[in-house]
Design a protein around this motif. Structure first.
Motif, PDB file in Angstrom:
ATOM      1  N   PHE A 157       0.820  -1.211   0.000  1.00  0.00           N
ATOM      2  CA  PHE A 157       0.000   0.000   0.000  1.00  0.00           C
ATOM      3  C   PHE A 157       0.860   1.271   0.000  1.00  0.00           C
ATOM      4  O   PHE A 157       0.555   2.237  -0.702  1.00  0.00           O
ATOM      5  CB  PHE A 157      -0.921   0.007   1.219  1.00  0.00           C
ATOM      6  N   TYR A 158       1.945   1.248   0.771  1.00  0.00           N
ATOM      7  CA  TYR A 158       2.792   2.439   0.906  1.00  0.00           C
ATOM      8  C   TYR A 158       4.198   2.250   0.359  1.00  0.00           C
ATOM      9  O   TYR A 158       4.681   3.030  -0.464  1.00  0.00           O
ATOM     10  CB  TYR A 158       2.863   2.864   2.379  1.00  0.00           C
TER      11      TYR A 158
ATOM     12  N   ARG B 277       8.578  15.442  -1.152  1.00  0.00           N
ATOM     13  CA  ARG B 277       8.698  14.751   0.131  1.00  0.00           C
ATOM     14  C   ARG B 277       7.408  14.047   0.539  1.00  0.00           C
ATOM     15  O   ARG B 277       7.415  13.225   1.448  1.00  0.00           O
ATOM     16  CB  ARG B 277       9.114  15.743   1.219  1.00  0.00           C
ATOM     17  N   ASP B 278       6.302  14.361  -0.129  1.00  0.00           N
ATOM     18  CA  ASP B 278       5.035  13.718   0.201  1.00  0.00           C
ATOM     19  C   ASP B 278       5.051  12.262  -0.246  1.00  0.00           C
ATOM     20  O   ASP B 278       5.491  11.940  -1.359  1.00  0.00           O
ATOM     21  CB  ASP B 278       3.865  14.440  -0.471  1.00  0.00           C
ATOM     22  N   ALA B 279       4.555  11.386   0.619  1.00  0.00           N
ATOM     23  CA  ALA B 279       4.528   9.963   0.297  1.00  0.00           C
ATOM     24  C   ALA B 279       3.487   9.669  -0.775  1.00  0.00           C
ATOM     25  O   ALA B 279       2.415  10.274  -0.813  1.00  0.00           O
ATOM     26  CB  ALA B 279       4.222   9.156   1.553  1.00  0.00           C
ATOM     27  N   VAL B 280       3.814   8.735  -1.656  1.00  0.00           N
ATOM     28  CA  VAL B 280       2.874   8.231  -2.654  1.00  0.00           C
ATOM     29  C   VAL B 280       2.393   6.866  -2.195  1.00  0.00           C
ATOM     30  O   VAL B 280       3.198   5.971  -1.928  1.00  0.00           O
ATOM     31  CB  VAL B 280       3.530   8.132  -4.038  1.00  0.00           C
ATOM     32  N   THR B 281       1.090   6.698  -2.101  1.00  0.00           N
ATOM     33  CA  THR B 281       0.490   5.441  -1.670  1.00  0.00           C
ATOM     34  C   THR B 281      -0.545   4.999  -2.688  1.00  0.00           C
ATOM     35  O   THR B 281      -0.865   5.728  -3.635  1.00  0.00           O
ATOM     36  CB  THR B 281      -0.191   5.590  -0.297  1.00  0.00           C
ATOM     37  N   ILE B 282      -1.077   3.803  -2.516  1.00  0.00           N
ATOM     38  CA  ILE B 282      -2.159   3.329  -3.383  1.00  0.00           C
ATOM     39  C   ILE B 282      -3.329   4.300  -3.345  1.00  0.00           C
ATOM     40  O   ILE B 282      -3.967   4.580  -4.368  1.00  0.00           O
ATOM     41  CB  ILE B 282      -2.610   1.922  -2.949  1.00  0.00           C
TER      42      ILE B 282
END
Length: 468
Positions: free
Chosen positions: A230-231, A259-264
């Motif tokens: 997922f992450y 810097r923002d996380a990319v997730t499903i």
């Protein structure tokens, strides 16, 4: 229990294996020096009132600490050889044995339609293949000592083709992407905002949410069960894409914070500008999903039909693999996510030069070790229980970390630096508290952060200053 060790370094040498004791016994760690750097203004730090948990910073001789760490690292690397390769081979044998047991028994589903013993074996294989074998090989831990340079090398292992990925390390993450995200971004931006694994920053939305605490805990539980696909897989691939943009000079899209996380979740919400859903599936998630969950149990479909039970064996194996996936996500979360999170872990505002005094200091005070000392204990922790030692010298072998931990503790005690070793389940509690906003990480005092960076640049010791 938290350890801040007080045993002298020369006493710790006695518990190191005899094959390693002689070269270490010749080391003479440098004592703290009182030489002052005349070019660095220390007046501003002299008036700083530090918190009780930070008072050790005022007395630190950063250069002397860095010299001790560099010398120990040099000796550890020099002494790597056939013993390290044999140890790696043993860990590979343990890991592969778990896989063989798991896949050869997963067809038998008991009364539940799945096999928890097989699921545990496959789960532990997946965990160990990543955290131990791939992890340390991809860091270059065996580059110099392993005779098979075409495989057990940071530039070869799992890289270049789907075949190499299947042979060496088939998981949700693409090895090339993980090498960028972990080996580069995480290790050399530890606990800075540019660290893609900074838990406190990545979970800011949950921490700040106006929601019942029970809801936050449920979200964290969901993340624990699914975080790798997922992450972690989509976010490591994002880091690979960012690295390609930097090399090619391609600008990052306007309004996008790298810097923002990319997730499903963000991918299906249409807020991911780095790659498409189809690219994520075909290059990242798809190979593991298809091979691990469908092709691996496929022989049991034919066996079941031959035995007259239809697809029973296949679906028993499929459900067992699904259970193993949940297990390995939980195991990985427990051993990986907890390495650098807690209200006793420091975070930083500015970047530092790799392998400088500030760099070595940060690896210690922003990392935590777990129970350690035997191959069985270390295997169950995925060798992530030596996180301090691994971050000090990322390119050493598993065996070197096992040997070095007592000496690193002794060096930290000598220089008054907190060295935290604690049970992994206690660290889980502290990590979850950070995630839900019940506690905060420590902010390293800004004035000392700047002074230590100046010290790194000057290459001279900083006068011990500050209120005590």
């Amino acid at each position: 229990r938290i350890f801040v060790f007080s045993a002298p370094t020369n006493h710790l040498i006695s518990i190191i294996p005899s094959t390693f004791r002689h070269p270490i016994n010749r080391v003479s760690f440098r004592k703290g020096t009182s030489t002052m750097c005349q070019n660095i203004d220390t007046a501003s730090t002299a008036d700083v009132e530090l918190k009780s948990t930070d008072k050790w910073i005022a007395n630190l001789d950063l250069n002397a600490f860095a010299a001790d760490i560099k010398e120990l690292g040099r000796i550890l690397e020099k002494n790597q050889g056939p013993d390290d390769v044999r140890h790696l081979d043993k860990m590979i044998m343990w890991s592969n044995s778990l896989l063989i047991i798991g896949i050869s028994t997963m067809w038998y589903g008991f009364a539940w339609g799945f096999n928890p013993i097989s699921a545990f074996c496959v789960s532990l294989y997946t965990f160990s293949r990543w955290t131990m074998i791939a992890h340390h090989t991809c860091h270059g831990g065996y580059d110099r000592c392993h005779p098979n340079k075409g495989r057990f090398n940071r530039f070869k292992f799992g890289l270049g083709s789907l075949f190499c990925r299947m042979r060496d390390w088939l998981d949700w993450m693409v090895p090339e992407a993980w090498n960028v995200e972990h080996n580069n971004r995480h290790h050399y931006c530890l606990s800075e905002l540019d660290d893609p694994d900074l838990v406190e920053n990545n979970l800011a939305e949950i921490r700040e949410a106006d929601a019942p605490m029970i809801m936050k805990y449920l979200i964290v539980l969901g993340a624990m069960l699914s975080w790798k696909w997922f992450y972690y897989a989509p976010n490591t691939y994002k880091e690979l894409k960012l690295a390609q943009c930097r090399r090619q000079g391609t600008p990052i899209p306007t309004g996008v914070d790298p810097r923002d996380a990319v997730t499903i979740r963000s991918i299906f919400a249409g807020t991911n500008p780095f790659y498409s859903v189809s690219e994520l599936f075909t290059k990242v998630l798809g190979p593991y999903l298809i091979i691990h969950f469908f092709l691996l149990p496929l022989p049991y479909l034919f066996l079941g039909r031959y035995m007259g039970v239809g697809s029973l064996y296949f679906f028993n194996a499929f459900r067992t693999l699904m259970l193993g996936e949940v297990m390995t996500n939980m195991h990985g979360f427990l051993a990986v996510v907890t390495n650098h999170a807690g209200d006793d872990m420091y975070r930083f505002n500015k970047s530092c030069r790799p392998f400088s005094g500030s760099f070595y200091l940060r690896q210690v005070i922003a990392s935590v070790d777990f129970a350690m000392g035997t191959d069985v204990i270390d295997f169950m922790h995925g060798w992530l229980n030596y996180q301090i030692e691994h971050h000090l010298w990322p390119n050493l072998s598993m065996l070197s970390y096992q040997k070095s931990a007592p000496m690193v503790r002794g060096i930290c005690e000598k220089h008054g630096i907190p060295y935290i070793q604690e049970n992994v389940f206690i660290r889980l509690k502290k990590t979850v508290d950070i995630m839900v906003g019940k506690s905060n990480m420590r902010q390293f005092p800004d004035i000392y952060e700047r002074k230590f960076l100046e010290l790194d640049a000057a290459g001279k010791p900083l006068k011990h200053v500050g209120k005590h």
